[in-house]
Scaffold this active site. Structure first.
Site, PDB file in Angstrom:
ATOM      1  N   GLY A  69       0.812  -1.223   0.000  1.00  0.00           N
ATOM      2  CA  GLY A  69       0.000   0.000   0.000  1.00  0.00           C
ATOM      3  C   GLY A  69       0.838   1.262   0.000  1.00  0.00           C
ATOM      4  O   GLY A  69       1.876   1.327   0.656  1.00  0.00           O
ATOM      5  N   GLY A  70       0.379   2.253  -0.731  1.00  0.00           N
ATOM      6  CA  GLY A  70       1.068   3.530  -0.711  1.00  0.00           C
ATOM      7  C   GLY A  70       0.927   4.274  -2.007  1.00  0.00           C
ATOM      8  O   GLY A  70       0.172   3.887  -2.889  1.00  0.00           O
ATOM      9  N   SER A  72       2.387   5.235  -5.415  1.00  0.00           N
ATOM     10  CA  SER A  72       3.305   4.378  -6.174  1.00  0.00           C
ATOM     11  C   SER A  72       4.059   5.077  -7.299  1.00  0.00           C
ATOM     12  O   SER A  72       4.737   4.417  -8.085  1.00  0.00           O
ATOM     13  CB  SER A  72       2.527   3.187  -6.749  1.00  0.00           C
ATOM     14  OG  SER A  72       1.564   3.653  -7.659  1.00  0.00           O
ATOM     15  N   SER A 108      11.651   0.096  -4.651  1.00  0.00           N
ATOM     16  CA  SER A 108      11.490   0.389  -6.079  1.00  0.00           C
ATOM     17  C   SER A 108      12.823   0.655  -6.751  1.00  0.00           C
ATOM     18  O   SER A 108      13.797   1.079  -6.103  1.00  0.00           O
ATOM     19  CB  SER A 108      10.603   1.632  -6.208  1.00  0.00           C
ATOM     20  OG  SER A 108      10.635   2.125  -7.514  1.00  0.00           O
ATOM     21  N   ASN A 109      12.835   0.449  -8.053  1.00  0.00           N
ATOM     22  CA  ASN A 109      13.999   0.862  -8.867  1.00  0.00           C
ATOM     23  C   ASN A 109      14.235   2.366  -8.707  1.00  0.00           C
ATOM     24  O   ASN A 109      15.345   2.841  -8.953  1.00  0.00           O
ATOM     25  CB  ASN A 109      13.778   0.484 -10.334  1.00  0.00           C
ATOM     26  CG  ASN A 109      12.649   1.263 -10.985  1.00  0.00           C
ATOM     27  OD1 ASN A 109      12.869   2.345 -11.521  1.00  0.00           O
ATOM     28  ND2 ASN A 109      11.439   0.756 -10.917  1.00  0.00           N
ATOM     29  N   HIS A 110      13.215   3.116  -8.273  1.00  0.00           N
ATOM     30  CA  HIS A 110      13.374   4.565  -8.115  1.00  0.00           C
ATOM     31  C   HIS A 110      14.148   4.936  -6.841  1.00  0.00           C
ATOM     32  O   HIS A 110      14.477   6.107  -6.637  1.00  0.00           O
ATOM     33  CB  HIS A 110      12.018   5.265  -8.182  1.00  0.00           C
ATOM     34  CG  HIS A 110      11.401   5.108  -9.545  1.00  0.00           C
ATOM     35  ND1 HIS A 110      11.922   5.714 -10.661  1.00  0.00           N
ATOM     36  CD2 HIS A 110      10.359   4.341  -9.974  1.00  0.00           C
ATOM     37  CE1 HIS A 110      11.215   5.365 -11.724  1.00  0.00           C
ATOM     38  NE2 HIS A 110      10.258   4.523 -11.338  1.00  0.00           N
ATOM     39  N   TYR A 133       9.228  10.220  -4.240  1.00  0.00           N
ATOM     40  CA  TYR A 133       8.773   8.837  -4.150  1.00  0.00           C
ATOM     41  C   TYR A 133       9.970   7.897  -3.875  1.00  0.00           C
ATOM     42  O   TYR A 133       9.909   7.043  -2.982  1.00  0.00           O
ATOM     43  CB  TYR A 133       8.057   8.465  -5.460  1.00  0.00           C
ATOM     44  CG  TYR A 133       7.831   6.992  -5.659  1.00  0.00           C
ATOM     45  CD1 TYR A 133       6.942   6.296  -4.850  1.00  0.00           C
ATOM     46  CD2 TYR A 133       8.504   6.291  -6.658  1.00  0.00           C
ATOM     47  CE1 TYR A 133       6.726   4.933  -5.040  1.00  0.00           C
ATOM     48  CE2 TYR A 133       8.289   4.942  -6.857  1.00  0.00           C
ATOM     49  CZ  TYR A 133       7.402   4.260  -6.044  1.00  0.00           C
ATOM     50  OH  TYR A 133       7.204   2.917  -6.228  1.00  0.00           O
ATOM     51  N   LYS A 137      10.936   5.369  -0.613  1.00  0.00           N
ATOM     52  CA  LYS A 137      11.302   3.953  -0.675  1.00  0.00           C
ATOM     53  C   LYS A 137      12.609   3.692   0.087  1.00  0.00           C
ATOM     54  O   LYS A 137      12.765   2.675   0.752  1.00  0.00           O
ATOM     55  CB  LYS A 137      11.415   3.501  -2.139  1.00  0.00           C
ATOM     56  CG  LYS A 137      10.071   3.473  -2.853  1.00  0.00           C
ATOM     57  CD  LYS A 137       9.157   2.463  -2.186  1.00  0.00           C
ATOM     58  CE  LYS A 137       7.754   2.470  -2.671  1.00  0.00           C
ATOM     59  NZ  LYS A 137       6.892   1.500  -2.001  1.00  0.00           N
ATOM     60  N   ARG A 171      12.745   0.936 -21.783  1.00  0.00           N
ATOM     61  CA  ARG A 171      13.265   0.973 -20.409  1.00  0.00           C
ATOM     62  C   ARG A 171      12.803  -0.261 -19.634  1.00  0.00           C
ATOM     63  O   ARG A 171      13.560  -0.878 -18.892  1.00  0.00           O
ATOM     64  CB  ARG A 171      12.801   2.264 -19.727  1.00  0.00           C
ATOM     65  CG  ARG A 171      13.225   2.371 -18.288  1.00  0.00           C
ATOM     66  CD  ARG A 171      12.895   3.725 -17.691  1.00  0.00           C
ATOM     67  NE  ARG A 171      13.043   3.637 -16.268  1.00  0.00           N
ATOM     68  CZ  ARG A 171      12.070   3.292 -15.429  1.00  0.00           C
ATOM     69  NH1 ARG A 171      10.846   3.054 -15.873  1.00  0.00           N
ATOM     70  NH2 ARG A 171      12.304   3.183 -14.141  1.00  0.00           N
TER      71      ARG A 171
HETATM   72  N1  LIG Z   1       3.820  -1.214 -10.294  1.00  0.00           N
HETATM   73  C1  LIG Z   1       5.111  -1.494 -10.277  1.00  0.00           C
HETATM   74  O1  LIG Z   1       5.623  -2.074 -11.220  1.00  0.00           O
HETATM   75  C2  LIG Z   1       5.954  -1.102  -9.091  1.00  0.00           C
HETATM   76  C3  LIG Z   1       7.323  -0.845  -9.285  1.00  0.00           C
HETATM   77  C4  LIG Z   1       8.097  -0.515  -8.185  1.00  0.00           C
HETATM   78  C5  LIG Z   1       7.540  -0.487  -6.906  1.00  0.00           C
HETATM   79  N2  LIG Z   1       6.202  -0.709  -6.778  1.00  0.00           N
HETATM   80  C6  LIG Z   1       5.638  -0.633  -5.414  1.00  0.00           C
HETATM   81  O2  LIG Z   1       4.739  -1.692  -5.229  1.00  0.00           O
HETATM   82  C7  LIG Z   1       3.607  -1.266  -4.469  1.00  0.00           C
HETATM   83  C8  LIG Z   1       2.322  -1.494  -5.257  1.00  0.00           C
HETATM   84  O3  LIG Z   1       2.406  -0.784  -6.491  1.00  0.00           O
HETATM   85  P1  LIG Z   1       1.175  -0.666  -7.470  1.00  0.00           P
HETATM   86  O4  LIG Z   1       1.689  -0.433  -8.830  1.00  0.00           O
HETATM   87  O5  LIG Z   1       0.233  -1.771  -7.215  1.00  0.00           O
HETATM   88  O6  LIG Z   1       0.549   0.697  -6.981  1.00  0.00           O
HETATM   89  P2  LIG Z   1      -0.971   1.177  -7.079  1.00  0.00           P
HETATM   90  O7  LIG Z   1      -0.908   2.651  -7.018  1.00  0.00           O
HETATM   91  O8  LIG Z   1      -1.657   0.534  -8.223  1.00  0.00           O
HETATM   92  O9  LIG Z   1      -1.574   0.573  -5.736  1.00  0.00           O
HETATM   93  C9  LIG Z   1      -1.265   1.083  -4.471  1.00  0.00           C
HETATM   94  C10 LIG Z   1      -2.459   0.842  -3.572  1.00  0.00           C
HETATM   95  O10 LIG Z   1      -2.196   1.417  -2.293  1.00  0.00           O
HETATM   96  C11 LIG Z   1      -3.399   1.979  -1.825  1.00  0.00           C
HETATM   97  N3  LIG Z   1      -3.147   3.060  -0.858  1.00  0.00           N
HETATM   98  C12 LIG Z   1      -2.642   4.293  -1.077  1.00  0.00           C
HETATM   99  N4  LIG Z   1      -2.630   5.009   0.047  1.00  0.00           N
HETATM  100  C13 LIG Z   1      -3.157   4.217   1.018  1.00  0.00           C
HETATM  101  C14 LIG Z   1      -3.431   4.402   2.395  1.00  0.00           C
HETATM  102  N5  LIG Z   1      -3.170   5.554   3.019  1.00  0.00           N
HETATM  103  N6  LIG Z   1      -3.980   3.373   3.078  1.00  0.00           N
HETATM  104  C15 LIG Z   1      -4.259   2.196   2.474  1.00  0.00           C
HETATM  105  N7  LIG Z   1      -4.025   1.959   1.158  1.00  0.00           N
HETATM  106  C16 LIG Z   1      -3.482   2.965   0.442  1.00  0.00           C
HETATM  107  C17 LIG Z   1      -4.099   2.536  -3.061  1.00  0.00           C
HETATM  108  O11 LIG Z   1      -5.495   2.678  -2.853  1.00  0.00           O
HETATM  109  C18 LIG Z   1      -3.749   1.492  -4.110  1.00  0.00           C
HETATM  110  O12 LIG Z   1      -4.757   0.532  -4.277  1.00  0.00           O
HETATM  111  C19 LIG Z   1       3.842   0.213  -4.164  1.00  0.00           C
HETATM  112  O13 LIG Z   1       4.430   0.311  -2.880  1.00  0.00           O
HETATM  113  C20 LIG Z   1       4.817   0.641  -5.222  1.00  0.00           C
HETATM  114  O14 LIG Z   1       5.593   1.716  -4.766  1.00  0.00           O
HETATM  115  C21 LIG Z   1       5.406  -1.009  -7.833  1.00  0.00           C
END
Ligand SMILES: NC(=O)c1ccc[n+]([C@@H]2O[C@H](COP(=O)([O-])OP(=O)(O)OC[C@H]3O[C@@H](n4cnc5c(N)ncnc54)[C@H](O)[C@@H]3O)[C@@H](O)[C@H]2O)c1
Length: 273
Positions: A69-70, A72, A108-110, A133, A137, A171
């Site tokens: 969660g967070g 992203s 994250s890669n970031h 962001y 992380k 990328r």
């Molecule tokens: N998508 C990727 O390829 C990718 C790459 C690197 C890192 N990440 C990390 O993986 C995790 C999931 O990524 P994602 O792409 O599914 O992101 P996303 O934005 O699709 O999903 C994140 C979820 O967190 C929830 N959220 C946000 N704030 C919240 C809060 N205060 N309380 C409860 N829930 C909350 C949102 O409602 C959302 O459903 C994140 O931490 C992101 O940083 C994802």
């Protein structure tokens, strides 16, 4: 079967993960937003992790937390502060108070986005975040390290590249993570008996990878996918003329953008008048 709490379960990665892990664990899926689909044997609990009482409630009675969660993407400081700094602290601290030792944290890669694409980096490089962001992380990784060393928790950090059924641009040929490889890494994070604090890269076995992922391989990761299979198709679609700075660094457009469209805009809260 172990009960696993997945925060951010309604998000993109959470949705892939819930599908992949459905038969292995009892999943407690939590998010601020509703799930579009609730899988069989899955329980949904709504929570806002920026509130400590919510974090305490959802971490009760689980064997491990996969904290997805967070916020992203790169975005405004307040959104990142609430969800990724305060929210992340709340989840770690609530897990500790509830006696949950194991946390899988998707960084994250970031967190390392200002390394150049010509570099190959491993899990021991110092962070080079490419935005607010990315900084959040790095904060999560540091918090994980603290909770492992000070409180004996077991923290597995996955610096995810990009989770998608297929890689979507040049990328992402270097940082792609297929949903089944994601599930394998998360399973290692939940099950490996000797995790104290680890950082691995969340990427498939991509020929064009920028990462030396030997730490993941040491822990038993055997990725099944390689983005190269899609490279011809992806490169044929790739448009020239991208920002030269974004092209130089691993973090891509995050190194130059102040904001990237949020895939999970926060729901509008009803306010009492
Ligand atoms: N998508 C990727 O390829 C990718 C790459 C690197 C890192 N990440 C990390 O993986 C995790 C999931 O990524 P994602 O792409 O599914 O992101 P996303 O934005 O699709 O999903 C994140 C979820 O967190 C929830 N959220 C946000 N704030 C919240 C809060 N205060 N309380 C409860 N829930 C909350 C949102 O409602 C959302 O459903 C994140 O931490 C992101 O940083 C994802």
């Amino acid at each position: 079967m172990k009960t696993i709490l997945i925060t951010g379960a309604a998000g993109d990665v959470g949705t892939h993960l819930r599908r992949e892990l459905a038969s292995k664990y009892v999943l407690k899926a939590s998010d601020l937003r509703s799930l579009t689909k609730i899988n069989k044997e899955e329980k949904f609990v709504r929570a806002d992790i920026s509130k400590f009482s919510d974090a305490l409630r959802i971490t009760k009675g689980v064997d491990a937390v996969v904290h997805m969660g967070g916020y992203s993407v790169e975005g405004p400081w307040d959104g990142i502060l609430q969800a990724n700094i305060i929210g992340c602290y709340n989840v770690f601290e609530a897990a500790r108070r509830n006696g949950v030792k194991r946390i899988v944290f998707p960084t994250s890669n970031h967190a390392t986005g200002f390394y150049r694409r010509k570099d190959t980096i491993d899990h021991r490089v110092y962070p080079k975040p490419d935005g607010r962001y990315g900084v959040s992380k790095v904060f999560g990784e540091a918090l994980g390290s603290l909770y492992a060393d000070k409180y004996g928790m077991e923290v597995f950090c996955i610096r995810i590249g990009n989770v998608n059924p297929v890689p979507i641009d040049k990328r992402r040929l270097s940082i792609w993570l297929s949903p089944r490889d994601l599930a394998q890494l998360v399973t290692i994070g939940i099950e490996h008996p000797k995790i104290r604090f680890e950082i691995v890269y969340g990427v498939s076995r991509n020929k064009r990878s920028w990462y030396d992922n030997s730490n993941a391989y040491r822990l038993g990761y055997k990725p099944q996918d390689d983005s190269e299979r899609y490279a011809k198709e992806v490169m044929a679609r790739e448009k020239p003329g991208a920002d030269p700075i974004a092209e130089m660094y691993q973090g891509g457009t995050f190194t130059v953008a102040e904001e990237v469209p949020n895939p999970a805009p926060l729901p509008k809260m009803k306010r009492k008048k």
